[in-house]
Design a protein around this motif. Sequence first.
Motif, short mmCIF file in Angstrom:
data_model
loop_
_atom_site.label_atom_id
_atom_site.label_comp_id
_atom_site.label_asym_id
_atom_site.label_seq_id
_atom_site.Cartn_x
_atom_site.Cartn_y
_atom_site.Cartn_z
N ASP A 100 0.81 -1.22 0.00
CA ASP A 100 0.00 0.00 0.00
C ASP A 100 0.85 1.28 0.00
O ASP A 100 0.32 2.38 -0.10
CB ASP A 100 -0.96 0.01 1.19
N LYS A 101 2.18 1.11 0.09
CA LYS A 101 3.08 2.26 0.05
C LYS A 101 3.69 2.46 -1.34
O LYS A 101 4.40 3.44 -1.57
CB LYS A 101 4.21 2.08 1.07
N LEU A 102 3.42 1.52 -2.25
CA LEU A 102 4.03 1.59 -3.57
C LEU A 102 3.26 2.55 -4.48
O LEU A 102 2.03 2.63 -4.42
CB LEU A 102 4.05 0.20 -4.22
N ILE A 103 4.00 3.24 -5.33
CA ILE A 103 3.39 4.09 -6.34
C ILE A 103 3.50 3.37 -7.68
O ILE A 103 4.25 2.40 -7.82
CB ILE A 103 4.08 5.47 -6.41
N ASP A 104 2.75 3.81 -8.68
CA ASP A 104 2.88 3.19 -9.99
C ASP A 104 4.08 3.79 -10.72
O ASP A 104 4.67 4.79 -10.28
CB ASP A 104 1.60 3.31 -10.81
N SER A 105 4.46 3.18 -11.84
CA SER A 105 5.67 3.61 -12.55
C SER A 105 5.53 5.02 -13.11
O SER A 105 6.52 5.75 -13.20
CB SER A 105 6.01 2.62 -13.67
N GLU A 106 4.31 5.42 -13.47
CA GLU A 106 4.11 6.78 -13.97
C GLU A 106 4.41 7.81 -12.89
O GLU A 106 5.08 8.82 -13.13
CB GLU A 106 2.68 6.95 -14.48
N ALA A 107 3.94 7.54 -11.68
CA ALA A 107 4.21 8.44 -10.56
C ALA A 107 5.70 8.45 -10.22
O ALA A 107 6.27 9.50 -9.87
CB ALA A 107 3.38 8.05 -9.35
N PHE A 108 6.33 7.28 -10.31
CA PHE A 108 7.77 7.20 -10.06
C PHE A 108 8.54 8.11 -11.01
O PHE A 108 9.43 8.87 -10.60
CB PHE A 108 8.25 5.76 -10.21
N VAL A 109 8.20 8.06 -12.30
CA VAL A 109 8.88 8.90 -13.28
C VAL A 109 8.70 10.37 -12.95
O VAL A 109 9.66 11.16 -12.96
CB VAL A 109 8.37 8.59 -14.71
N SER A 110 7.50 10.76 -12.62
CA SER A 110 7.22 12.16 -12.30
C SER A 110 8.00 12.62 -11.09
O SER A 110 8.61 13.70 -11.09
CB SER A 110 5.72 12.36 -12.06
N GLU A 111 8.01 11.82 -10.03
CA GLU A 111 8.71 12.20 -8.80
C GLU A 111 10.23 12.19 -9.01
O GLU A 111 10.95 13.04 -8.46
CB GLU A 111 8.32 11.26 -7.67
N ALA A 112 10.73 11.24 -9.80
CA ALA A 112 12.17 11.16 -10.04
C ALA A 112 12.65 12.37 -10.84
O ALA A 112 13.73 12.92 -10.57
CB ALA A 112 12.50 9.87 -10.78
N ILE A 113 11.88 12.78 -11.83
CA ILE A 113 12.27 13.94 -12.64
C ILE A 113 12.27 15.21 -11.79
O ILE A 113 13.16 16.07 -11.91
CB ILE A 113 11.33 14.08 -13.86
N ALA A 114 11.28 15.33 -10.92
CA ALA A 114 11.25 16.49 -10.01
C ALA A 114 12.44 16.45 -9.05
O ALA A 114 13.06 17.48 -8.76
CB ALA A 114 9.94 16.50 -9.24
N TYR A 115 12.80 15.26 -8.59
CA TYR A 115 13.93 15.06 -7.68
C TYR A 115 15.25 15.44 -8.34
O TYR A 115 16.17 15.94 -7.68
CB TYR A 115 13.93 13.61 -7.23
N LYS A 116 15.34 15.23 -9.65
CA LYS A 116 16.58 15.56 -10.37
C LYS A 116 16.94 17.03 -10.20
O LYS A 116 18.12 17.39 -10.14
CB LYS A 116 16.45 15.20 -11.85
N LYS A 117 15.94 17.90 -10.14
CA LYS A 117 16.20 19.33 -9.97
C LYS A 117 16.95 19.60 -8.68
O LYS A 117 17.86 20.44 -8.64
CB LYS A 117 14.88 20.11 -10.00
N ASP A 118 16.61 18.86 -7.61
CA ASP A 118 17.33 19.01 -6.35
C ASP A 118 18.76 18.47 -6.47
O ASP A 118 19.70 19.04 -5.93
CB ASP A 118 16.59 18.27 -5.24
#
Length: 325
Positions: A36-54
């Motif tokens: 129940d803590k897992l996200i789908d791969s689409e959400a992973f891509v979105s969060e990872a790309i946002a994380y790259k900015k940091d």
Amino acid sequence: MAFANSGDGNMGWFKRQRKKASLSAANISDKKPAQDKLIDSEAFVSEAIAYKKDLVAAKDFAALSSLWKEKNFPYRMRVQDPFSDAYRNEVLDVYQRLVDTEYDVANELTSTHLSPEDFARGYPWMSNDMGVVASELGKAVQGFRALAQFTPDAKSVIEFGVGWGNTAVPLARAGLDVCAVDIDEAFLKRTAGEAKALSTSVRTLHADFLEAARNPGQRYDVALFSSSFHHCLEFEELLRAIKENVLTENGCIAFFAEPISNGMSFPWGLRYDGEAVWAITCNKWLELGFSEDFFRELMARVGFSVEPIPDPSGLSGAGWLARSL
């Protein structure tokens, strides 16, 4: 120590140091994330790309490593059969959306990012970090002890992904017949030069893993992977080629410092820890991870039994030894 600009943000300093290294197996949790803590791969891509900015904005290594520890993006794969083409295609689709380009094995080339001074000094010494040095030397110690314990009669070793030669050169000095494989020719020349300077020799094979496994030139008692197997997309085909073309009758495969753990949220795929996301999004490296259950099933499917190799240093995590069934 400040980062140098490498054209992909302020990642240059550590990128020059990190030759296809991976998050140590010792740092991968054995606790599987709750479903129940897992996200789908689409959400992973979105969060990872946002994380790259940091990541790109990190001012020094301390800031970067802190970001690695803070973030983790466990996700689920949509396709269920990990041996299917559809599953592999999903992994490639996630990669392409993360880096905005298709995967090419040439992405693993690293030596061109190194300054002449760093290249001459070598890794881990150029890190100026005793923890990094200890971890890298720990991999070699684990490998030497495993060979002594499990394959005392081995006379020849082929290392896939030799990198800096920190394992291959000492093995050659110890009297073994050693062949080093790497797609990066500069590292092969460096390894051969280091060996020659120490009055020994390491033969080199400039090829990707699959090419080398199909045409190794001779058979070897041990095929060795150290922080390198997880960079190979065609891993099942590679293992079959090693079994068919590389190993002697009683030969084995040794894996060290590879991200193999039942703490993974899927059988295999792109890792989602902070460091792996940095390596993928900022460097375009392929950073795969494998669950232990999948790894065991994979090896049995190809015709190998596996057993864990202890890590005496406590720095690299358990290794694995595979023998033909």
